[in-house]
Design a protein around this motif. Structure first.
Motif, PDB file in Angstrom:
ATOM      1  N   PHE A 160      30.908 -12.758   4.480  1.00 18.20           N
ATOM      2  CA  PHE A 160      30.509 -11.429   4.928  1.00 18.20           C
ATOM      3  C   PHE A 160      31.192 -11.122   6.260  1.00 18.20           C
ATOM      4  CE2 PHE A 160      27.405 -12.731   1.937  1.00 18.20           C
ATOM      5  CZ  PHE A 160      26.718 -11.626   1.475  1.00 18.20           C
ATOM      6  N   LEU A 161      31.787  -9.940   6.351  1.00 20.12           N
ATOM      7  CA  LEU A 161      32.428  -9.497   7.582  1.00 20.12           C
ATOM      8  C   LEU A 161      31.953  -8.092   7.910  1.00 20.12           C
ATOM      9  CD1 LEU A 161      34.898 -10.867   5.597  1.00 20.12           C
ATOM     10  CD2 LEU A 161      35.961 -10.936   7.834  1.00 20.12           C
ATOM     11  N   LYS A 215      21.773  -9.866  -5.572  1.00 23.65           N
ATOM     12  CA  LYS A 215      21.177  -8.546  -5.734  1.00 23.65           C
ATOM     13  C   LYS A 215      20.201  -8.230  -4.599  1.00 23.65           C
ATOM     14  CE  LYS A 215      19.757  -7.242  -9.789  1.00 23.65           C
ATOM     15  NZ  LYS A 215      19.141  -7.226 -11.133  1.00 23.65           N
ATOM     16  N   GLN A 216      19.619  -9.269  -4.028  1.00 20.57           N
ATOM     17  CA  GLN A 216      18.631  -9.081  -2.977  1.00 20.57           C
ATOM     18  C   GLN A 216      19.250  -9.031  -1.577  1.00 20.57           C
ATOM     19  OE1 GLN A 216      15.404  -8.507  -3.819  1.00 20.57           O
ATOM     20  NE2 GLN A 216      16.146  -8.654  -5.925  1.00 20.57           N
ATOM     21  N   VAL A 217      20.365  -9.709  -1.390  1.00 16.60           N
ATOM     22  CA  VAL A 217      20.853  -9.888  -0.013  1.00 16.60           C
ATOM     23  C   VAL A 217      22.089  -9.066   0.334  1.00 16.60           C
ATOM     24  CG1 VAL A 217      19.901 -12.222   0.052  1.00 16.60           C
ATOM     25  CG2 VAL A 217      22.304 -11.900  -0.550  1.00 16.60           C
ATOM     26  N   ILE A 218      22.803  -8.543  -0.646  1.00 22.75           N
ATOM     27  CA  ILE A 218      23.996  -7.747  -0.338  1.00 22.75           C
ATOM     28  C   ILE A 218      23.611  -6.277  -0.254  1.00 22.75           C
ATOM     29  CG2 ILE A 218      26.297  -7.041  -1.067  1.00 22.75           C
ATOM     30  CD1 ILE A 218      26.682  -9.666  -2.416  1.00 22.75           C
ATOM     31  N   ALA A 235      26.942  -1.188  -4.726  1.00 22.36           N
ATOM     32  CA  ALA A 235      26.237  -0.110  -5.420  1.00 22.36           C
ATOM     33  C   ALA A 235      26.843   0.142  -6.799  1.00 22.36           C
ATOM     34  CB  ALA A 235      26.273   1.170  -4.584  1.00 22.36           C
ATOM     35  N   GLN A 236      28.175   0.150  -6.880  1.00 24.51           N
ATOM     36  CA  GLN A 236      28.845   0.344  -8.168  1.00 24.51           C
ATOM     37  C   GLN A 236      28.498  -0.785  -9.139  1.00 24.51           C
ATOM     38  OE1 GLN A 236      32.879   0.571  -6.725  1.00 24.51           O
ATOM     39  NE2 GLN A 236      32.892   2.811  -6.738  1.00 24.51           N
TER      40      GLN A 236
END
Length: 245
Positions: A160-161, A215-218, A235-236
């Protein structure tokens, strides 16, 4: 009181696609400090990446791997030289020989690469600091938060950045201009699909657990840049990826 918000820095993201298995190799660097991390240098990409660094006025600081499959690590030694190459501990063994013991599949794969494999000189396990809190800097100005995401391999990892990305980066992911969150997701999530689990080290049940976690953390607004194929957004994928349904 309120916490100060982290400073968003202008971050460079460049993508290079290998001729072998069309694997995506990424260069990430802070615009001010000009030190780069090369992520997943696959087979035959070293000369292209090193030339791009020179032309962009960037100094290589480290190589970072999302996992240990050969199409993601093959040119790590040539790119890194004596600089560190980081990989999650469960996939550390793969850098001895990422193709593995002789078999019809491994023999075919080995022949697909233009040069023999060399183990990098300075292989290191991911620093604990990357896996905790807000992550840490591998090179000045580029803060990375790592998240274990097993299933495709034992050590598959997402990175993650956060930064101020160019409109070209946002456009490549199909995200609105000004989107700040970005995830390098290796072979865990692709546009419309996910990484296979039928290769050695893959585990279907573990992959399902990983996908439920992601699905929960991004953040749905986050841009995703995978190890193969085009960028997308979370989202896509939540709307259209059947594996995230």
């Amino acid at each position: 009181g309120t916490r100060p918000r982290p400073r968003l820095v202008g971050v460079i993201l460049q993508r290079f696609v290998t001729d072998v298995f069309s694997e995506n190799c990424y260069v990430v660097a802070d615009e001010e400090h000009r030190q780069a991390v090369v992520v997943d240098p696959g087979g035959g990409i070293a000369a292209t990446v090193l030339r791009a660094l020179e032309e962009s006025g960037l100094e290589l600081g480290a190589v970072l791997l999302t996992h240990g499959h050969p199409d993601h690590v093959w040119d790590a030694a040539e790119v890194a030289g004596d600089l560190p190459v980081y990989v999650a501990e469960p996939d550390l063994y793969r850098l001895e020989d990422p193709v593995g013991p002789p078999s019809p599949l491994s023999n075919t794969m080995r022949q697909a690469f233009p040069t023999p494999y060399r183990r990098p000189l300075d292989v290191r396990v991911l620093p604990d600091a990357l896996l905790a809190g807000g992550g840490a800097e591998l090179v000045p100005g580029v803060s990375i938060r790592a998240l274990a995401a097993p299933g495709h391999t034992e050590g598959s990892t997402l990175y993650f950045l956060a930064g101020e990305w160019s409109d070209a980066v946002s456009s490549a992911a199909g995200a609105p201009a000004g989107t700040t969150g970005l995830v390098l997701c290796g072979d865990v999530v692709f546009r419309g699909s996910v990484g296979r689990t039928d290769l050695p080290g893959g585990d279907h049940e573990v992959m399902l657990w990983t996908l439920r976690t992601l699905k929960q953390v991004i953040d749905p607004a986050a841009m995703l840049f995978p190890g193969h194929g085009p960028g997308t957004t979370m989202a896509q994928e939540l709307r259209h990826n059947p594996f995230l349904a």
